[in-house]
Design an enzyme around this catalytic site. Structure first.
Site, PDB file in Angstrom:
ATOM      1  N   GLY A  82     -43.226  52.842  68.571  1.00  0.00           N
ATOM      2  CA  GLY A  82     -42.392  53.995  68.321  1.00  0.00           C
ATOM      3  C   GLY A  82     -41.719  54.834  69.980  1.00  0.00           C
ATOM      4  N   GLY A 114     -39.848  53.434  72.224  1.00  0.00           N
ATOM      5  CA  GLY A 114     -38.489  52.218  72.929  1.00  0.00           C
ATOM      6  C   GLY A 114     -37.737  53.899  72.576  1.00  0.00           C
ATOM      7  CB  CYS A 156     -37.782  52.047  68.738  1.00  0.00           C
ATOM      8  SG  CYS A 156     -38.995  52.255  68.130  1.00  0.00           S
TER       9      CYS A 156
HETATM   10  P1  5GP Z   1     -37.793  51.150  76.673  1.00  0.00           P
HETATM   11  O1  5GP Z   1     -38.189  51.068  77.826  1.00  0.00           O
HETATM   12  O2  5GP Z   1     -36.487  51.013  75.910  1.00  0.00           O
HETATM   13  O3  5GP Z   1     -38.342  53.032  76.272  1.00  0.00           O
HETATM   14  O4  5GP Z   1     -39.115  50.270  76.251  1.00  0.00           O
HETATM   15  C1  5GP Z   1     -38.532  49.201  75.317  1.00  0.00           C
HETATM   16  C2  5GP Z   1     -39.447  49.301  74.672  1.00  0.00           C
HETATM   17  O5  5GP Z   1     -39.114  49.051  73.497  1.00  0.00           O
HETATM   18  C3  5GP Z   1     -39.580  47.165  74.455  1.00  0.00           C
HETATM   19  O6  5GP Z   1     -40.106  46.984  75.560  1.00  0.00           O
HETATM   20  C4  5GP Z   1     -39.721  47.165  73.018  1.00  0.00           C
HETATM   21  O7  5GP Z   1     -41.773  47.100  73.200  1.00  0.00           O
HETATM   22  C5  5GP Z   1     -39.740  47.932  72.359  1.00  0.00           C
HETATM   23  N1  5GP Z   1     -38.509  47.714  71.395  1.00  0.00           N
HETATM   24  C6  5GP Z   1     -37.573  46.248  71.883  1.00  0.00           C
HETATM   25  N2  5GP Z   1     -36.418  46.650  71.000  1.00  0.00           N
HETATM   26  C7  5GP Z   1     -36.667  47.027  69.965  1.00  0.00           C
HETATM   27  C8  5GP Z   1     -37.284  47.388  68.165  1.00  0.00           C
HETATM   28  O8  5GP Z   1     -35.823  47.074  68.352  1.00  0.00           O
HETATM   29  N3  5GP Z   1     -37.915  48.314  67.352  1.00  0.00           N
HETATM   30  C9  5GP Z   1     -39.529  48.839  67.973  1.00  0.00           C
HETATM   31  N4  5GP Z   1     -39.451  49.129  67.302  1.00  0.00           N
HETATM   32  N5  5GP Z   1     -39.519  48.379  69.380  1.00  0.00           N
HETATM   33  C10 5GP Z   1     -38.530  48.133  70.067  1.00  0.00           C
END
Ligand code: 5GP
Length: 368
Positions: free
Chosen positions: A182, A184, A187
């Protein structure tokens, strides 16, 4: 009803305390680390920053730029086996090996079949097994299967947020556990399901548990600026995975489009005439891998029993990724000199955190 009362923190809730240090300059610090693993017999020298295996960031183009800086990439699983094999062949010629890359896999039979086709080529033996909910028994069974099939492989698997599950995954064959549910940038799991855990506390607990049984963790999601990456390494992360920070660049995936804006400013044509000023801006789409958009694009539509757990955002186009990567590494070097850490591996040992109520002065905006 059991409630964990301990305060759970995010990166924005803490700052690092500077310390007296013998390091005179940023050039004295070493942002790489020699990794040795619990199961995989190979060693790896890298700066443990990994591009997320999202369709927009786990691209061949980003992987190339990451490797130029000695950074890692988890290639997304929407490339075909043929595309992956061809890229891995070319990449090994360009960089001497594919050690800084992971091939990604889900946990279905079709995923295993595809993984087998790629692994049979013996081009890359780093595998990232990724499911949204790492608490499912399918993940443990799949890790056992992968570990049995390729005992020499480096296996990263997730995602979970608790120490007990990190230990289970490691004891069943994972070298690195991916942690984060959660946090992300795209996300919406926490909104939709109410499930999740603030990432800084997740990293502290999971690193401790994983290290206790000889494994490692990759902190996945929630980093918004280089300082968050520094905090993550300092909290005990061995690797840090980034999505949003790498999105919106020339090398990122996602559609580009241009929009025109009528600004408040006017262009004077002569003393009496003026024209409205129109500004054009370029945008690149970035989307969560569980979003409706991703389901439509990569899986031919969303199944009825599923709901979207990700969002779609339009990011102002950021140009080539290299300056972003250099800023990230610059931030890390500077952090290491502030806290007196000569090597990446020393960061947690050198770190002390302040819990804070406010970390940034945003009077002139939060853009730079
Ligand atoms: P960020 O670096 O953008 O904060 O987080 C990246 C991570 O978000 C990814 O490696 C993956 O674990 C997570 N993530 C990517 N797409 C989604 C999504 O559609 N839903 C959720 N719950 N997590 C995501």
């Amino acid at each position: 009803m059991r409630i964990y009362d301990d305060i759970q923190l995010d990166y924005c809730d803490v700052l690092l305390r500077p310390k007296r240090s013998t390091l005179a300059s940023r050039s004295e610090v070493d942002v790489t680390r020699n990794y040795t693993f619990k199961w995989c017999p190979r060693t790896l020298n890298a700066t443990g920053i990994v591009a997320a295996n999202m369709a927009t960031t786990g691209t061949f183009e980003i992987a190339r730029e990451m490797q130029k800086q000695h950074l890692m990439s988890a290639l997304h699983k929407h490339y075909s086996a043929e595309e992956l094999i061809q890229f891995l062949k070319d990449n090994a010629k360009e960089f001497g090996s594919n050690d800084l890359l992971f091939v990604s896999s889900g946990v279905s039979d079709a995923d295993f079949e595809k993984l087998t086709r790629v692994m049979d080529e013996k081009l890359c033996a780093n595998i990232c097994v990724d499911v949204a909910n790492g608490y499912s028994p399918y993940l443990i069974n799949y890790i056992r299967k992968v570990h049995k099939a390729w005992p020499q492989a480096l296996i990263m698997a997730g995602n979970v947020v608790t120490g007990d599950m990190c230990e289970d995954l490691i004891l069943n064959g994972a070298d690195i556990v991916k942690v984060g549910i959660g946090p992300g940038s795209v996300c919406t799991t926490r909104k939709l399901t109410g499930v999740g855990r603030p990432q800084f506390s997740t990293v502290i607990e999971c690193a401790d548990a994983a290290h206790g049984v000889g494994g490692m963790i990759c902190a996945d999601g929630g980093c918004t600026v280089p300082g968050d990456v520094c905090k993550s390494f300092c909290a005990g992360a061995d690797f840090v995975m980034l999505g949003g920070m790498l999105a919106g660049h020339a090398e990122s995936g996602g559609e580009m489009h241009t929009k025109a804006f009528q600004t408040g400013e006017v262009n004077m044509i002569d003393d009496k005439t003026c024209a409205m000023k129109i500004e054009e801006k370029q945008y690149k789409i970035f989307y969560g891998m569980s979003s409706q958009y991703a389901q439509d694009k990569h899986y031919g539509g969303m199944k009825k029993y599923r709901a979207s757990e990700g969002k779609v955002v339009e990011l102002p186009f950021r140009g080539p990724i290299e300056p972003t990567l250099l800023a990230l590494l610059g931030g890390m070097r500077s952090c290491m000199t502030y806290i007196g850490a000569k090597r990446l591996k020393d960061m947690p040992k050198c770190a002390t955190f302040y819990r804070v109520n406010r970390q940034l002065n945003t009077i002139f905006g939060n853009e730079q």
